[in-house]
Design an enzyme around this catalytic site. Sequence first.
Site, PDB file in Angstrom:
ATOM      1  N   ASP A  44     -15.884   6.145   6.842  1.00 26.95           N
ATOM      2  CA  ASP A  44     -15.819   4.810   7.118  1.00 26.95           C
ATOM      3  C   ASP A  44     -14.962   3.746   6.203  1.00 26.95           C
ATOM      4  OD1 ASP A  44     -17.481   4.814   5.015  1.00 26.95           O
ATOM      5  OD2 ASP A  44     -19.246   4.051   6.070  1.00 26.95           O
ATOM      6  N   SER A  45     -14.213   4.377   5.093  1.00 25.73           N
ATOM      7  CA  SER A  45     -13.422   3.762   4.599  1.00 25.73           C
ATOM      8  C   SER A  45     -12.197   3.199   5.187  1.00 25.73           C
ATOM      9  CB  SER A  45     -12.921   4.717   3.344  1.00 25.73           C
ATOM     10  OG  SER A  45     -12.519   5.890   3.933  1.00 25.73           O
ATOM     11  N   ASP A  83     -18.502  10.263   8.858  1.00 28.13           N
ATOM     12  CA  ASP A  83     -19.314   9.276   8.276  1.00 28.13           C
ATOM     13  C   ASP A  83     -20.082   8.545   9.454  1.00 28.13           C
ATOM     14  OD1 ASP A  83     -19.400   9.168   5.669  1.00 28.13           O
ATOM     15  OD2 ASP A  83     -17.731   7.671   5.406  1.00 28.13           O
ATOM     16  N   LYS A 111     -22.203  12.583   7.705  1.00 26.94           N
ATOM     17  CA  LYS A 111     -22.543  12.142   6.292  1.00 26.94           C
ATOM     18  C   LYS A 111     -23.313  10.708   6.388  1.00 26.94           C
ATOM     19  CE  LYS A 111     -19.376  10.542   3.416  1.00 26.94           C
ATOM     20  NZ  LYS A 111     -19.781   9.042   3.108  1.00 26.94           N
ATOM     21  N   GLU A 113     -25.601   7.661   4.097  1.00 23.90           N
ATOM     22  CA  GLU A 113     -25.732   7.398   2.743  1.00 23.90           C
ATOM     23  C   GLU A 113     -27.045   6.795   2.380  1.00 23.90           C
ATOM     24  OE1 GLU A 113     -21.257   4.947   2.797  1.00 23.90           O
ATOM     25  OE2 GLU A 113     -22.950   3.991   2.128  1.00 23.90           O
ATOM     26  N   GLU A 180     -20.969   9.393  -5.907  1.00 24.79           N
ATOM     27  CA  GLU A 180     -19.892   8.574  -6.117  1.00 24.79           C
ATOM     28  C   GLU A 180     -20.190   7.837  -7.212  1.00 24.79           C
ATOM     29  OE1 GLU A 180     -17.329   5.062  -3.774  1.00 24.79           O
ATOM     30  OE2 GLU A 180     -18.636   6.433  -2.624  1.00 24.79           O
TER      31      GLU A 180
END
Length: 264
Positions: A44-45, A83, A111, A113, A180
Amino acid sequence: MSITLSTLLDLKKKSEKFAVMTAYDATFAYEMDQAGVEVILVGDSLGMVLQGHDSTVPVRLEDMVYHTASVKRGARNAFIIADMPFMSYGTPEQAMAGARQLMQAGAHMVKLEGGAWLCDAIAHLSRQGVPVCAHLGLTPQSVNKFGGYKVQGKEASQAQMMLDDAKALEQAGADIILLECVPTKLAKQLTEEVSAPVVGIGAGPYTDGQVLVMHDLLGVGAGKKPKFVKNFLAGSDSIQAAFKGYVEAVKSGAFPAEEHSFNI
């Protein structure tokens, strides 16, 4: 030969490193695949490097589905992680609905978070046959809660909580842990204490795999680059050579070096 989750587990058992890069389209996914990148992360960057936002928060599920499908068309062998975007997995039901779309678009894993609060969602996904990567440390979707992009796990209590979360997430069914912006010592300990492969970004040299955002690796884009970034295009004669240089540096242990790590 296609990379699978079993491949990554075998690499960890043999103490062999693997390379992860972000991609968002078929062309670059193909080039990474040819360079030997084992894992492609559809991150999602893209909210920042493609869409021009100042965080990943505005990224929508439909954006991730579109770019995952594009990457799948270009990658022939790499393992693809997608993501799940901001607030798309607050409940197990939400997580399963989003994961279904991403997996059907071509992802091999999703993924998420967050810490131990994700255990219920991960357990549901795992039971449905969906492999999961759990992202700990600096979780960019929570940047507004953190008050910026800051190293996580510096205090002893924070470090212990991250270790406990990682073990709980693995027990719930997480197949990969991503760390991260975590101190090197903590990342090393966590990598040794969980069975799942651990991927690092700004987490020192001891994790099982390393990931960089493609645009950072190529030295393109505005703004100051994070400490953990290295420009692999500098000194290379092509993008393909930069990708190959990154893979070789990760596998040999040359990257990340001391200057790319947080030794706290």
